[in-house]
Design an enzyme around this catalytic site. Structure first.
Site: not given
Length: 271
Positions: A175, A214-217, A212
């Site tokens: 990412k 919580g983007t990875g989860c 932003t």
């Protein structure tokens, strides 16, 4: 009777509702799947950061997992915060017996810079957890933490992916959202998905929104949801990227710090 695809998240709780188990379940619902959870840790967390974290015993994690898998069954699994070597090893052992897609989000630090994985657990992530992954989804900080490879520009992402793939996942999604202007395309958020042979560069507009959390989860859960629905890995990653891009664009302020992405943006017909 319609029974939606079943997706299991194995992760920590975010009391503020922006990341962790809460983000995972919201994402799974928004994408038409039935989300289930194995809680690994409880955090006191808000828009300002993580004020405390309490890990659950390995036997509690194992019991939750068996309870869900042995009765309800799963069609994909996503892992998030595992915090310690004991939990990493416990979850890796449980996943080794499954024959469904597994998305490993090797969570190391929170959006606010709080450590969510003990340094002593890194070797277990490399040798036990990543080999179980259909897709591993590290961000650039997690790549550096796990492999020592530091990504300064897009060209470095291939080297990062190769280093992650060396640990055994079938696919790596690197990412690149943390790449800034001057290091790649500052106008786009660029991710690289590869299995070492195929390459898919996933590009989306970079939205000027600081909310932003919580983007990875959210991305990892969206991939798991799409895999549970029968997508190939490239199809799942592309659909998940589209979903999380919309969620970032609609992210909103909560509290005095970084607010969450909006998991319900599609449900309201927003674009």
């Amino acid at each position: 009777m319609h029974i939606p695809p079943r997706v299991l998240t194995v992760a920590g709780s975010d009391s503020g509702g922006g990341a962790g188990i809460q983000a995972d379940l919201k994402t799974m619902l928004a994408l038409g799947t039935h989300g289930m959870s194995v809680l690994t840790a409880v955090t006191a967390q808000n828009s300002l950061g993580v004020q405390g974290a309490w890990e659950l015993p390995a036997e509690a994690v194992r019991a939750q997992f068996r309870s869900v898998v042995d009765d309800i069954g799963v069609q994909a699994v996503k892992t998030g915060m595992l915090s310690s070597a004991v939990l990493v090893e416990t979850v890796a052992e449980l996943l080794a017996d499954l024959r469904v897609p597994v998305v490993i989000d090797p969570v190391g630090v929170s959006k606010h810079g709080d450590a969510l994985l003990a340094a002593s657990a890194l070797d277990a992530v490399r040798t036990k957890l990543l080999p179980t992954a259909t897709v591993a989804t590290p961000n650039l900080d997690e790549v550096a933490q796990l492999t020592g490879v530091r990504v300064e520009e897009e060209a470095d992402m291939r080297r990062a992916a190769a280093a992650i793939l060396d640990f055994g996942p079938r696919w790596a999604l690197i990412k690149g959202g943390h790449l800034t202007a001057g290091h790649g395309d500052g106008e786009q958020a660029v991710d690289l998905l590869t299995d070492g042979t195929e390459e898919h560069w996933l590009r989306a507009p970079r939205h000027d929104n600081r909310h932003t959390h919580g983007t990875g989860c959210t991305l990892a859960s969206a991939i798991a949801a799409q895999l549970a629905k029968g997508d190939t890995v490239p199809q799942a990653a592309t659909a998940a990227k589209d979903y999380v891009t919309g969620a970032i664009a609609a992210g909103f302020r909560l509290g005095g710090g970084i607010g969450p992405v909006d998991h319900g943006w599609r449900l309201r017909g927003e674009h």
